[in-house]
Every structure is written in structure tokens, then in C-alpha cells.
Design a protein around this motif. Structure first.
Motif, PDB file in Angstrom:
ATOM      1  N   GLY A 168       0.819  -1.206   0.000  1.00 55.40           N
ATOM      2  CA  GLY A 168       0.000   0.000   0.000  1.00 55.40           C
ATOM      3  C   GLY A 168       0.855   1.260   0.000  1.00 55.40           C
ATOM      4  O   GLY A 168       0.573   2.224  -0.728  1.00 55.40           O
ATOM      5  N   ILE A 169       1.900   1.276   0.819  1.00 53.31           N
ATOM      6  CA  ILE A 169       2.830   2.413   0.853  1.00 53.31           C
ATOM      7  C   ILE A 169       3.486   2.595  -0.517  1.00 53.31           C
ATOM      8  O   ILE A 169       3.607   3.711  -1.032  1.00 53.31           O
ATOM      9  CB  ILE A 169       3.896   2.190   1.938  1.00 53.31           C
ATOM     10  N   LEU A 170       3.919   1.493  -1.113  1.00 55.84           N
ATOM     11  CA  LEU A 170       4.577   1.541  -2.417  1.00 55.84           C
ATOM     12  C   LEU A 170       3.680   2.173  -3.470  1.00 55.84           C
ATOM     13  O   LEU A 170       4.117   3.052  -4.236  1.00 55.84           O
ATOM     14  CB  LEU A 170       4.977   0.131  -2.842  1.00 55.84           C
ATOM     15  N   PHE A 171       2.415   1.777  -3.530  1.00 53.33           N
ATOM     16  CA  PHE A 171       1.509   2.282  -4.558  1.00 53.33           C
ATOM     17  C   PHE A 171       1.259   3.779  -4.381  1.00 53.33           C
ATOM     18  O   PHE A 171       1.212   4.527  -5.364  1.00 53.33           O
ATOM     19  CB  PHE A 171       0.193   1.502  -4.521  1.00 53.33           C
ATOM     20  N   VAL A 172       1.090   4.222  -3.147  1.00 50.88           N
ATOM     21  CA  VAL A 172       0.878   5.648  -2.910  1.00 50.88           C
ATOM     22  C   VAL A 172       2.096   6.452  -3.360  1.00 50.88           C
ATOM     23  O   VAL A 172       1.972   7.492  -4.026  1.00 50.88           O
ATOM     24  CB  VAL A 172       0.581   5.915  -1.422  1.00 50.88           C
ATOM     25  N   MET A 173       3.287   5.976  -3.045  1.00 54.45           N
ATOM     26  CA  MET A 173       4.494   6.711  -3.390  1.00 54.45           C
ATOM     27  C   MET A 173       4.777   6.650  -4.893  1.00 54.45           C
ATOM     28  O   MET A 173       5.284   7.623  -5.480  1.00 54.45           O
ATOM     29  CB  MET A 173       5.685   6.181  -2.590  1.00 54.45           C
ATOM     30  N   LEU A 174       4.462   5.541  -5.527  1.00 52.59           N
ATOM     31  CA  LEU A 174       4.615   5.463  -6.978  1.00 52.59           C
ATOM     32  C   LEU A 174       3.694   6.458  -7.674  1.00 52.59           C
ATOM     33  O   LEU A 174       4.100   7.144  -8.631  1.00 52.59           O
ATOM     34  CB  LEU A 174       4.328   4.045  -7.474  1.00 52.59           C
ATOM     35  N   TYR A 175       2.465   6.547  -7.202  1.00 54.92           N
ATOM     36  CA  TYR A 175       1.530   7.508  -7.793  1.00 54.92           C
ATOM     37  C   TYR A 175       2.030   8.931  -7.573  1.00 54.92           C
ATOM     38  O   TYR A 175       1.969   9.777  -8.478  1.00 54.92           O
ATOM     39  CB  TYR A 175       0.141   7.326  -7.184  1.00 54.92           C
ATOM     40  N   GLY A 176       2.537   9.210  -6.371  1.00 56.04           N
ATOM     41  CA  GLY A 176       3.077  10.528  -6.092  1.00 56.04           C
ATOM     42  C   GLY A 176       4.310  10.845  -6.910  1.00 56.04           C
ATOM     43  O   GLY A 176       4.611  12.017  -7.175  1.00 56.04           O
ATOM     44  N   ALA A 177       5.042   9.812  -7.342  1.00 58.83           N
ATOM     45  CA  ALA A 177       6.240  10.016  -8.151  1.00 58.83           C
ATOM     46  C   ALA A 177       5.914  10.233  -9.620  1.00 58.83           C
ATOM     47  O   ALA A 177       6.817  10.541 -10.411  1.00 58.83           O
ATOM     48  CB  ALA A 177       7.186   8.828  -7.998  1.00 58.83           C
ATOM     49  N   VAL A 179       3.847   7.905 -11.585  1.00 60.92           N
ATOM     50  CA  VAL A 179       3.465   6.709 -12.327  1.00 60.92           C
ATOM     51  C   VAL A 179       1.975   6.792 -12.665  1.00 60.92           C
ATOM     52  O   VAL A 179       1.159   7.049 -11.776  1.00 60.92           O
ATOM     53  CB  VAL A 179       3.753   5.432 -11.510  1.00 60.92           C
ATOM     54  N   PRO A 180       1.590   6.604 -13.927  1.00 56.78           N
ATOM     55  CA  PRO A 180       0.174   6.699 -14.307  1.00 56.78           C
ATOM     56  C   PRO A 180      -0.694   5.721 -13.532  1.00 56.78           C
ATOM     57  O   PRO A 180      -0.279   4.595 -13.231  1.00 56.78           O
ATOM     58  CB  PRO A 180       0.188   6.360 -15.807  1.00 56.78           C
ATOM     59  N   ALA A 181      -1.912   6.156 -13.231  1.00 55.07           N
ATOM     60  CA  ALA A 181      -2.819   5.341 -12.434  1.00 55.07           C
ATOM     61  C   ALA A 181      -3.148   4.022 -13.117  1.00 55.07           C
ATOM     62  O   ALA A 181      -3.303   2.992 -12.453  1.00 55.07           O
ATOM     63  CB  ALA A 181      -4.096   6.122 -12.124  1.00 55.07           C
ATOM     64  N   TRP A 182      -3.234   4.034 -14.460  1.00 55.31           N
ATOM     65  CA  TRP A 182      -3.619   2.797 -15.139  1.00 55.31           C
ATOM     66  C   TRP A 182      -2.531   1.728 -15.010  1.00 55.31           C
ATOM     67  O   TRP A 182      -2.833   0.529 -14.934  1.00 55.31           O
ATOM     68  CB  TRP A 182      -3.953   3.067 -16.600  1.00 55.31           C
ATOM     69  N   ARG A 183      -1.258   2.171 -14.960  1.00 53.20           N
ATOM     70  CA  ARG A 183      -0.189   1.194 -14.775  1.00 53.20           C
ATOM     71  C   ARG A 183      -0.254   0.592 -13.367  1.00 53.20           C
ATOM     72  O   ARG A 183      -0.018  -0.601 -13.176  1.00 53.20           O
ATOM     73  CB  ARG A 183       1.174   1.845 -14.995  1.00 53.20           C
ATOM     74  N   LEU A 184      -0.566   1.436 -12.401  1.00 53.70           N
ATOM     75  CA  LEU A 184      -0.725   0.926 -11.038  1.00 53.70           C
ATOM     76  C   LEU A 184      -1.921  -0.024 -10.965  1.00 53.70           C
ATOM     77  O   LEU A 184      -1.895  -1.008 -10.220  1.00 53.70           O
ATOM     78  CB  LEU A 184      -0.902   2.082 -10.059  1.00 53.70           C
ATOM     79  N   GLY A 185      -2.972   0.275 -11.734  1.00 52.52           N
ATOM     80  CA  GLY A 185      -4.128  -0.616 -11.778  1.00 52.52           C
ATOM     81  C   GLY A 185      -3.765  -1.979 -12.338  1.00 52.52           C
ATOM     82  O   GLY A 185      -4.231  -3.016 -11.842  1.00 52.52           O
ATOM     83  N   VAL A 186      -2.927  -1.992 -13.354  1.00 56.78           N
ATOM     84  CA  VAL A 186      -2.468  -3.272 -13.923  1.00 56.78           C
ATOM     85  C   VAL A 186      -1.665  -4.050 -12.889  1.00 56.78           C
ATOM     86  O   VAL A 186      -1.853  -5.262 -12.715  1.00 56.78           O
ATOM     87  CB  VAL A 186      -1.628  -3.016 -15.190  1.00 56.78           C
ATOM     88  N   LEU A 187      -0.766  -3.347 -12.192  1.00 53.73           N
ATOM     89  CA  LEU A 187       0.017  -4.008 -11.150  1.00 53.73           C
ATOM     90  C   LEU A 187      -0.873  -4.557 -10.044  1.00 53.73           C
ATOM     91  O   LEU A 187      -0.652  -5.660  -9.543  1.00 53.73           O
ATOM     92  CB  LEU A 187       1.030  -3.029 -10.558  1.00 53.73           C
TER      93      LEU A 187
END
Length: 377
Positions: A168-177, A179-187
Motif C-alpha cells: 500500500g505504501i509503495l503504490f501511494v508513493m509510486l503515484y506521487g512520483a 506513475v500513471p494510475a492505469w499502470r498501477l491498476g495493472v500491477l
């Protein structure tokens, strides 16, 4: 001069809300443990919680005053130290309730996985702040590998809930960095598929990735009533407690599920159920509102940060507190599987208290230096 600048740039609403949540937590812990069957006494847990809050306050001050640029620079080393502690847990940690999650240091038990969350935030801020473009999935390999090490070690303890907190921490920080939301959705989709696949192969006996009780929690989430006297007991009693509180609650020390010991883990995992039963919808809404304000203030700090490192550090603190709060409340009301994650600042437990205050200290660190570095003069 130093005192004036400290008073000016400290986020006092954030500190006030954290203090209120901590005080409410003391009340809830006392109510939940004063009649604990076989317990050490009515004041043992609340006294211990108060002592840990004192330690947490010291950690908060230290995390706030140590220049966050130095914290981020030391991030990889902090994470490496945390990984060594996690390995030590697997090697010499005592088996408690079928898992190795603690290191015994004299009279106290330390949970290195909690401390590793803060170290992971610093390490990720160091790594992610060095990249501004995220073209394709290949750049995600480095942060995934970085966070994958503590996640794997925590899974081996086994502790599925805490390992999910790292993600959960990783996804929040990736989005803040960026990274497009759709890529995070795929992950996220791949992650869900991986968990389901792990449950299937574990259940079939091919490879034991998840323990039976972890798989059972996923099954119980879908239909807790079918296991009301077994694995579903916890969540059913939790929902009964919260529902019976109605609007105004049954009053402090008046909750039947809490005081008659029907509600399990009521001072740790299900402390929100105590709040719902004894303080009602009104009290539970107040607690949730305080968390909303806390998280809102952290987002403001992240938005006002003077550089990417500070922004990512604050977002990491947001991710930690947001994920813990959402999952804990969600499992208490039956909307999420039971994972054993504590409620920040409220649940009883020293490691969690120190971690929550440490994350808050990092956010305050960024706030103190959002205009001009506080200690440059």
C-alpha cells in the motif's frame, strides 16, 4: 530565533489531532482490557500504552528535527538494517501464535516489520526522487524489487497483513512520483491474481505459500456467517458490537460484547469495534473525522513540500497511516478480510505506536522545512 521558527512552521493541527487520537486510544484500551480474562490487571495495558506513547513522542521529535534530506540519503542503509532485523526474526525470533514476528529485547518485544515500514518510506523516497519519467513498466522494476525484499521476509514470518501494508505504501508513493494510475491498476490486478493463485496452489498442497488460516480468512470474508463458530467468529462479534452501539453507544465500560469478552483482540485488531459499541455511531464518526483531518493535513504538507524528496516522504507517511486505518476499520465492519493490522495511535502495541509517530515525524520534518530550511542558520 530557533524557537520562533519552530513554532511558526510546525503543523499544530496535525499534532493536535494525533494527540486526540492517542488520548481516545487510551480510553478505548482501558475499557477493552480492564476485565481481560486472565489479564495482569485493569491498568496494565493502558499504563503500558501510555509509556509507549511517551516513547513515540520522543521518536516523533527526533524524526522531525533530523533534516529529511539526510533521512532520505540514509534511506537505503536504514532499509538494509531493517532487512537484517527481519532476517534475525526468522532465525532467532520466538514462535508466538504460530508465527515469528518479534525480537525479544529484555522485558519488551520489538516487531521489526513495523520499523521496516518507516525505513522503506525513506528508501523509496531516495529511489523515486531520482526519476521523473516513467515510460513503460521497466522503470518500475527497481522500486518493486526494493520493496519486494521486506515483503518477502514478512511473508515468511508469516504476516500477510503487514506485507500488504508495504505494498500500500509503495503504490501511494509510486503515484506521487508520477506513475500513471492505469499502470498501477495493472500491477494491482496482477497482485490480486498472484494472491488468488497462491491460495489455490497452497490449498491443493503443491507449494505452501499461504498458511491455512490465511486462506480461511479470505474464504470467511465472502461468507462469515457460514463459519460463525469458527474462523468467522471474530468479524461477526465485531459487527454485532458496532451495530449494537447504535447512534449514541452503550456508554464507556458499558459494551456487552467488550466487557463480557465476546469480542476478541479488542485492544489491538478490533479496538474500533470497542469504539463503535460504547461510543456509538457518533463516537465512531468522530474518530473517523479525526483520521480524515490527520490525512488531509499530511497531504497539504506533501503539496507544499519544497522538493520531490520531501513530497515523497510525506506521501509515504500518508500511505502508511491511510492503509492501516482503512484496512483496520474495513475489517472491523466486515468490508475487508481480517488481516491483523492495528489502528494507528489507538490500538495497543508498542511497535505500532512508535511506527505511527515516526511516520508522523517525517511528515512534520517536511512541514518544518517547506519554506526555508529550519536549521540552516
Amino acid at each position: 530565533m530557533l524557537e520562533r521558527r519552530f513554532l511558526k512552521y510546525t503543523d499544530w493541527p496535525l499534532l493536535l489531532v494525533a494527540a486526540l487520537l492517542s488520548c481516545l486510544g487510551l480510553v478505548a484500551v482501558y475499557s477493552a482490557t480492564r476485565n481481560l480474562p486472565g489479564g495482569p490487571g485493569p491498568y496494565y495495558y493502558v499504563t503500558r500504552q501510555a509509556l509507549w506513547l511517551g516513547v513515540g513522542l520522543v521518536v516523533l521529535v527526533a524524526a522531525a528535527l533530523w533534516d529529511y534530506r539526510v533521512v532520505v540519503a540514509w534511506g537505503p542503509a536504514l532499509l538494509a538494517g531493517s532487512v537484517l532485523l527481519l532476517m534475525a526474526v526468522l532465525l532467532v525470533g520466538p514462535v508466538i501464535a504460530g508465527a515469528r514476528r518479534w525480537l525479544v529485547l529484555g522485558p519488551i518485544n520489538v516487531q521489526p516489520s513495523e520499523l521496516a515500514k518507516v525505513a522503506s518510506i525513506a528508501a523509496l523516497a531516495w529511489l523515486l526522487s531520482r526519476r521523473e519519467e516513467w515510460n513503460g513498466f521497466l522503470p518500475l522494476a527497481a522500486p518493486l524489487a526494493l520493496m519486494g525484499i521486506p515483503v518477502l521476509l514478512v511473508l515468511l514470518e508469516p504476516d500477510l497483513g503487514t506485507s500488504l501494508a508495504f505494498i500500500g505504501i509503495l503504490f501511494v508513493m509510486l503515484y506521487g512520483a508520477g506513475v500513471p494510475a492505469w499502470r498501477l491498476g495493472v500491477l494491482a490486478g496482477l497482485g490480486v491474481a498472484a494472491v488468488l493463485g497462491a491460495a489455490v496452489v497452497s490449498r491443493l498442497g503443491w507449494v505452501e505459500i499461504l498458511k491455512d488460516y490465511q486462506i480461511q480468512r479470505l474464504v470467511v470474508f465472502l461468507d462469515p456467517a457460514a463459519h460463525r463458530y469458527g474462523a468467522g467468529w471474530n468479524v461477526i462479534q465485531s459487527m454485532i458490537a458496532i451495530g449494537s452501539g447504535q447512534f449514541f453507544g452503550k456508554g464507556l465500560l458499558g459494551g456487552s460484547q467488550t466487557q463480557l469478552a465476546f469480542l476478541p483482540s479488542r485492544h489491538t485488531d478490533f479496538v474500533f469495534s470497542v469504539v463503535g459499541e460504547e461510543w456509538g455511531f457518533l463516537g465512531a464518526s468522530l474518530v473517523l473525522f479525526l483520521y480524515f483531518v490527520l490525512l488531509w493535513r499530511i497531504l497539504i504538507i506533501a503539496d507544499q513540500a519544497k522538493d520531490r524528496e520531501g513530497r515523497l516522504l510525506a506521501l509515504g507517511a500518508f500511505g502508511l497511516i491511510f492503509f492501516h486505518t482503512t484496512v483496520n476499520v474495513g475489517m472491523a465492519v466486515g468490508l475487508l478480510p481480517v488481516t491483523g493490522l492495528p489502528l494507528p495511535f489507538v490500538s495497543s502495541g508498542g511497535s505500532n505506536v512508535v511506527t505511527s509517530f515516526g511516520a508522523l515525524g517525517l511528515a512534520l520534518n517536511v512541514a518544518l522545512r517547506r519554506k526555508k530550511l529550519l536549521f540552516d542558520e
